[in-house]
Design a protein around this motif. Structure first.
Motif, PDB file in Angstrom:
ATOM      1  N   LEU A 186       3.986   9.767 -10.126  1.00 41.51           N
ATOM      2  CA  LEU A 186       3.528   9.850 -11.515  1.00 41.51           C
ATOM      3  C   LEU A 186       3.260  11.270 -11.998  1.00 41.51           C
ATOM      4  N   PRO A 187       2.453  12.062 -11.287  1.00 41.77           N
ATOM      5  CA  PRO A 187       2.200  13.414 -11.797  1.00 41.77           C
ATOM      6  C   PRO A 187       3.453  14.287 -11.831  1.00 41.77           C
ATOM      7  N   LEU A 188       4.403  14.006 -10.942  1.00 41.73           N
ATOM      8  CA  LEU A 188       5.655  14.766 -10.966  1.00 41.73           C
ATOM      9  C   LEU A 188       6.444  14.463 -12.236  1.00 41.73           C
ATOM     10  N   TYR A 189       6.539  13.184 -12.590  1.00 38.53           N
ATOM     11  CA  TYR A 189       7.217  12.826 -13.835  1.00 38.53           C
ATOM     12  C   TYR A 189       6.506  13.430 -15.037  1.00 38.53           C
ATOM     13  N   ARG A 190       5.176  13.453 -14.978  1.00 36.41           N
ATOM     14  CA  ARG A 190       4.413  14.023 -16.095  1.00 36.41           C
ATOM     15  C   ARG A 190       4.635  15.528 -16.186  1.00 36.41           C
ATOM     16  N   THR A 191       4.712  16.199 -15.045  1.00 35.18           N
ATOM     17  CA  THR A 191       4.928  17.644 -15.033  1.00 35.18           C
ATOM     18  C   THR A 191       6.259  18.015 -15.668  1.00 35.18           C
ATOM     19  N   VAL A 192       7.284  17.244 -15.361  1.00 38.41           N
ATOM     20  CA  VAL A 192       8.611  17.553 -15.908  1.00 38.41           C
ATOM     21  C   VAL A 192       8.864  16.834 -17.238  1.00 38.41           C
ATOM     22  N   GLU A 193       7.819  16.184 -17.743  1.00 35.67           N
ATOM     23  CA  GLU A 193       7.874  15.479 -19.028  1.00 35.67           C
ATOM     24  C   GLU A 193       9.023  14.472 -19.089  1.00 35.67           C
ATOM     25  N   ASP A 194       9.133  13.675 -18.031  1.00 33.67           N
ATOM     26  CA  ASP A 194      10.141  12.616 -17.963  1.00 33.67           C
ATOM     27  C   ASP A 194       9.446  11.286 -18.271  1.00 33.67           C
ATOM     28  N   GLY A 195       9.343  10.970 -19.550  1.00 36.51           N
ATOM     29  CA  GLY A 195       8.652   9.757 -19.979  1.00 36.51           C
ATOM     30  C   GLY A 195       9.296   8.485 -19.470  1.00 36.51           C
ATOM     31  N   SER A 196      10.608   8.484 -19.387  1.00 42.44           N
ATOM     32  CA  SER A 196      11.312   7.300 -18.904  1.00 42.44           C
ATOM     33  C   SER A 196      11.015   7.066 -17.421  1.00 42.44           C
ATOM     34  N   GLY A 197      11.052   8.123 -16.622  1.00 40.60           N
ATOM     35  CA  GLY A 197      10.728   8.001 -15.202  1.00 40.60           C
ATOM     36  C   GLY A 197       9.281   7.594 -14.985  1.00 40.60           C
ATOM     37  N   GLU A 198       8.394   8.158 -15.798  1.00 41.25           N
ATOM     38  CA  GLU A 198       6.979   7.799 -15.705  1.00 41.25           C
ATOM     39  C   GLU A 198       6.784   6.324 -16.046  1.00 41.25           C
ATOM     40  N   ALA A 199       7.454   5.879 -17.111  1.00 40.40           N
ATOM     41  CA  ALA A 199       7.331   4.475 -17.522  1.00 40.40           C
ATOM     42  C   ALA A 199       7.865   3.540 -16.451  1.00 40.40           C
ATOM     43  N   THR A 200       8.983   3.888 -15.852  1.00 43.74           N
ATOM     44  CA  THR A 200       9.551   3.066 -14.792  1.00 43.74           C
ATOM     45  C   THR A 200       8.606   2.994 -13.599  1.00 43.74           C
ATOM     46  N   THR A 201       7.984   4.107 -13.264  1.00 42.34           N
ATOM     47  CA  THR A 201       7.037   4.135 -12.150  1.00 42.34           C
ATOM     48  C   THR A 201       5.808   3.283 -12.463  1.00 42.34           C
ATOM     49  N   LEU A 202       5.305   3.368 -13.693  1.00 39.55           N
ATOM     50  CA  LEU A 202       4.175   2.520 -14.093  1.00 39.55           C
ATOM     51  C   LEU A 202       4.562   1.042 -14.012  1.00 39.55           C
ATOM     52  N   ASN A 203       5.777   0.741 -14.438  1.00 41.30           N
ATOM     53  CA  ASN A 203       6.263  -0.637 -14.348  1.00 41.30           C
ATOM     54  C   ASN A 203       6.311  -1.087 -12.890  1.00 41.30           C
ATOM     55  N   ASN A 204       6.773  -0.207 -12.006  1.00 40.63           N
ATOM     56  CA  ASN A 204       6.815  -0.533 -10.580  1.00 40.63           C
ATOM     57  C   ASN A 204       5.415  -0.779 -10.024  1.00 40.63           C
ATOM     58  N   LEU A 205       4.446   0.019 -10.460  1.00 41.60           N
ATOM     59  CA  LEU A 205       3.063  -0.209 -10.038  1.00 41.60           C
ATOM     60  C   LEU A 205       2.577  -1.574 -10.508  1.00 41.60           C
ATOM     61  N   GLY A 206       2.970  -1.951 -11.713  1.00 41.09           N
ATOM     62  CA  GLY A 206       2.626  -3.284 -12.204  1.00 41.09           C
ATOM     63  C   GLY A 206       3.218  -4.376 -11.337  1.00 41.09           C
ATOM     64  N   LYS A 232       0.832  -1.202   0.000  1.00 44.88           N
ATOM     65  CA  LYS A 232       0.000   0.000   0.000  1.00 44.88           C
ATOM     66  C   LYS A 232       0.870   1.257   0.000  1.00 44.88           C
ATOM     67  N   VAL A 233       1.921   1.246   0.792  1.00 43.95           N
ATOM     68  CA  VAL A 233       2.831   2.389   0.856  1.00 43.95           C
ATOM     69  C   VAL A 233       3.549   2.561  -0.486  1.00 43.95           C
ATOM     70  N   ALA A 234       3.958   1.450  -1.086  1.00 44.30           N
ATOM     71  CA  ALA A 234       4.634   1.506  -2.384  1.00 44.30           C
ATOM     72  C   ALA A 234       3.714   2.087  -3.451  1.00 44.30           C
ATOM     73  N   ILE A 235       2.466   1.642  -3.461  1.00 42.19           N
ATOM     74  CA  ILE A 235       1.497   2.141  -4.441  1.00 42.19           C
ATOM     75  C   ILE A 235       1.280   3.640  -4.242  1.00 42.19           C
ATOM     76  N   GLU A 236       1.116   4.062  -2.998  1.00 46.73           N
ATOM     77  CA  GLU A 236       0.901   5.486  -2.712  1.00 46.73           C
ATOM     78  C   GLU A 236       2.092   6.330  -3.172  1.00 46.73           C
ATOM     79  N   ALA A 237       3.297   5.851  -2.910  1.00 49.01           N
ATOM     80  CA  ALA A 237       4.493   6.594  -3.313  1.00 49.01           C
ATOM     81  C   ALA A 237       4.582   6.699  -4.832  1.00 49.01           C
ATOM     82  N   ASP A 238       4.340   5.581  -5.525  1.00 51.19           N
ATOM     83  CA  ASP A 238       4.395   5.605  -6.986  1.00 51.19           C
ATOM     84  C   ASP A 238       3.302   6.494  -7.569  1.00 51.19           C
ATOM     85  N   GLU A 239       2.108   6.456  -6.985  1.00 50.64           N
ATOM     86  CA  GLU A 239       1.017   7.305  -7.478  1.00 50.64           C
ATOM     87  C   GLU A 239       1.312   8.792  -7.248  1.00 50.64           C
TER      88      GLU A 239
END
Length: 91
Positions: A17-37, A7-14
């Motif tokens: 995500l918007p931070l990576y999107r704000t700075v347009e870091d697609g690689s970081g966003e993708a890695t975070t989505l992978n971690n959520l998976g 639960k803590v991991a999911i909250e941290a990754d969630e």
């Protein structure tokens, strides 16, 4: 996963995500989505894991991150295999 606390991991990754999107870091966003998976697969939610992996895969491809793409494809194969969808896992 953060110290075995999904639960803590999911909250941290969630939160990340918007931070990576704000700075347009697609690689970081993708890695975070992978971690959520990974976390969702580990807690018995394979369909949610697949959804996150598919999003991550699209982003890894968009930013031409071949290493991230390979990791995500492996994770997708693992989750499909775990739910008995062997043909999808092979693809």
């Amino acid at each position: 996963m953060i110290l075995g606390k999904p639960k803590v991991a999911i909250e941290a990754d969630e939160q990340a995500l918007p931070l990576y999107r704000t700075v347009e870091d697609g690689s970081g966003e993708a890695t975070t989505l992978n971690n959520l998976g990974l976390v969702h697969h580990s807690i018995g939610q394979p369909q949610r894991a697949i959804a996150y992996y598919e999003q991550a895969l699209s982003l890894h491809r968009a930013v031409e991150d071949r290493g991230g793409e390979a990791v995500t494809l492996t994770n997708l194969g693992t989750v499909y295999y775990s739910i008995g969808e062997v043909q999808e896992a092979i693809k």
